[in-house]
Design a protein around this motif. Sequence first.
Motif, PDB file in Angstrom:
ATOM      1  N   GLY A 206      -6.113   7.402   0.438  1.00 45.25           N
ATOM      2  CA  GLY A 206      -4.628   6.253   0.120  1.00 45.25           C
ATOM      3  C   GLY A 206      -5.601   4.844  -0.289  1.00 45.25           C
ATOM      4  O   GLY A 206      -6.337   4.423   0.360  1.00 45.25           O
ATOM      5  N   THR A 207      -4.821   4.186  -0.057  1.00 40.28           N
ATOM      6  CA  THR A 207      -4.767   2.421  -0.304  1.00 40.28           C
ATOM      7  C   THR A 207      -4.880   1.674   0.551  1.00 40.28           C
ATOM      8  O   THR A 207      -5.525   1.001   0.118  1.00 40.28           O
ATOM      9  N   ALA A 208      -4.936   2.119   1.627  1.00 39.56           N
ATOM     10  CA  ALA A 208      -4.526   1.363   2.111  1.00 39.56           C
ATOM     11  C   ALA A 208      -5.989   1.525   3.790  1.00 39.56           C
ATOM     12  O   ALA A 208      -6.532   1.249   4.031  1.00 39.56           O
TER      13      ALA A 208
ATOM     14  N   GLU B 293       1.274  -1.076   0.380  1.00 41.00           N
ATOM     15  CA  GLU B 293       0.030   0.254  -0.196  1.00 41.00           C
ATOM     16  C   GLU B 293       0.360   1.394   0.184  1.00 41.00           C
ATOM     17  O   GLU B 293       0.862   2.135  -0.481  1.00 41.00           O
ATOM     18  N   ALA B 294       1.537   1.405   0.988  1.00 45.65           N
ATOM     19  CA  ALA B 294       2.455   2.034   0.792  1.00 45.65           C
ATOM     20  C   ALA B 294       3.567   2.737  -0.457  1.00 45.65           C
ATOM     21  O   ALA B 294       3.614   3.799  -0.828  1.00 45.65           O
ATOM     22  N   ARG B 295       3.184   1.679  -1.576  1.00 46.35           N
ATOM     23  CA  ARG B 295       4.718   1.280  -2.350  1.00 46.35           C
ATOM     24  C   ARG B 295       3.331   2.213  -3.274  1.00 46.35           C
ATOM     25  O   ARG B 295       3.622   3.128  -4.444  1.00 46.35           O
ATOM     26  N   LEU B 296       1.713   1.695  -3.792  1.00 48.35           N
ATOM     27  CA  LEU B 296       0.753   2.230  -4.766  1.00 48.35           C
ATOM     28  C   LEU B 296       0.363   3.824  -4.247  1.00 48.35           C
ATOM     29  O   LEU B 296       0.876   4.235  -5.060  1.00 48.35           O
ATOM     30  N   ASP B 297       0.918   3.615  -3.269  1.00 42.54           N
ATOM     31  CA  ASP B 297       0.468   5.450  -2.828  1.00 42.54           C
ATOM     32  C   ASP B 297       2.076   6.263  -2.842  1.00 42.54           C
ATOM     33  O   ASP B 297       1.577   7.694  -3.424  1.00 42.54           O
ATOM     34  N   ALA B 298       2.847   6.196  -2.957  1.00 41.93           N
ATOM     35  CA  ALA B 298       3.940   6.666  -3.536  1.00 41.93           C
ATOM     36  C   ALA B 298       4.211   6.898  -5.197  1.00 41.93           C
ATOM     37  O   ALA B 298       4.104   8.145  -5.436  1.00 41.93           O
ATOM     38  N   LEU B 299       3.779   5.736  -5.638  1.00 41.92           N
ATOM     39  CA  LEU B 299       2.871   5.945  -7.052  1.00 41.92           C
ATOM     40  C   LEU B 299       2.195   6.258  -7.283  1.00 41.92           C
ATOM     41  O   LEU B 299       1.919   7.296  -8.467  1.00 41.92           O
TER      42      LEU B 299
ATOM     43  N   THR C  96     -11.200   1.548  -3.184  1.00 42.45           N
ATOM     44  CA  THR C  96     -13.037   2.096  -4.353  1.00 42.45           C
ATOM     45  C   THR C  96     -11.801   2.861  -5.690  1.00 42.45           C
ATOM     46  O   THR C  96     -12.666   2.873  -6.552  1.00 42.45           O
ATOM     47  N   ALA C  97     -11.344   3.978  -4.613  1.00 39.40           N
ATOM     48  CA  ALA C  97     -10.907   4.962  -5.618  1.00 39.40           C
ATOM     49  C   ALA C  97      -9.983   4.406  -6.997  1.00 39.40           C
ATOM     50  O   ALA C  97      -9.935   4.583  -7.759  1.00 39.40           O
ATOM     51  N   LEU C  98      -9.458   3.893  -6.298  1.00 40.25           N
ATOM     52  CA  LEU C  98      -8.733   3.117  -6.990  1.00 40.25           C
ATOM     53  C   LEU C  98      -8.558   2.447  -8.550  1.00 40.25           C
ATOM     54  O   LEU C  98      -8.090   2.289  -9.470  1.00 40.25           O
ATOM     55  N   SER C  99      -9.655   1.439  -8.103  1.00 42.96           N
ATOM     56  CA  SER C  99      -9.854   0.344  -8.394  1.00 42.96           C
ATOM     57  C   SER C  99     -11.012   1.326 -10.024  1.00 42.96           C
ATOM     58  O   SER C  99     -10.555   0.879 -10.583  1.00 42.96           O
ATOM     59  N   ALA C 100     -11.682   2.410  -9.699  1.00 41.11           N
ATOM     60  CA  ALA C 100     -12.252   2.800 -10.961  1.00 41.11           C
ATOM     61  C   ALA C 100     -11.375   3.690 -11.798  1.00 41.11           C
ATOM     62  O   ALA C 100     -11.460   3.426 -12.413  1.00 41.11           O
TER      63      ALA C 100
END
Length: 277
Positions: free
Chosen positions: A228-230, A186-192, A236-240
């Motif tokens: 964020g993704t956590a 999740e931390a890495r996805l938030d960084a991305l 949900t927002a990331l999936s969209a």
Amino acid sequence: MTSREDETLARAAVAALTGQLALVPKPGMPDPRDLAARVTRRDHRGLRWSAKALAPGLAAMAAAARRSGEATPRLRAELGAIGRCAEHAVGLAGGGHRGALWTLGLLVSAAALDPRARGAEVTRTAGRIAAHPDRNAPRRPSRGSTVSATYGAPGARGEARAGFPHVRRALTALSGARSAGAGEAEARLDALLTVMSTLQDTELLHTAGPLGLRHVQAGARGVLEAGGTATEAGRTALSALDADLHARAWSPRGSAGLLAGALFVDALPIRTPGRAG
């Protein structure tokens, strides 16, 4: 000739790249879900395979920097020559990773120049190397340089010469997410997403234009602003966002290469097997 230290840095850089490739979901980009889909199966698998082909070139860059001892025009020219050979080798292995090779090559070289450097020190040293022109580079303009000139975007060269500000932003996002209790993925996805939210990605400018770029940046900010993704709302927002970018065939791959660079810098210092810390 490369040393064990050079090879260790190269392996760490490849590990950072494959770590980035393993993230799910990466909005609009290849990820492990592709392995279950026949249409794109080769894409992600090929990227994982060809990432390994970067190691010899990255080790040679580290060795060149270690021999040079400072960020000189001669070192920049040598890194350019090694990079073009490495790009050819990666092409034979399946292709991809051109942006990551540029980013990781400079950061690996910076780490070899000053093994004690960490974080922003490494990115600043990489910026000093990139500030020198590569006089032996091909004269024909690349797609990225053409898009940069058209839209006034810094592009990969501008990012590097500025000391990789988006790598530093990703490092800050990694640290913040971890401190807030996020898992490593999740931390890495938030960084991305942090990189995506402000990067003027020339690949996106080429395929989607300025309006498309702003659309992607706003989508990335939306995930972060949702928590964020956590968080459930962030996921949900990331999936969209992921579904939207895949439907439009927009791929912000420039952000992924910079995340790989941040993961490499984050892993420093790299301990050489069989030697004291």
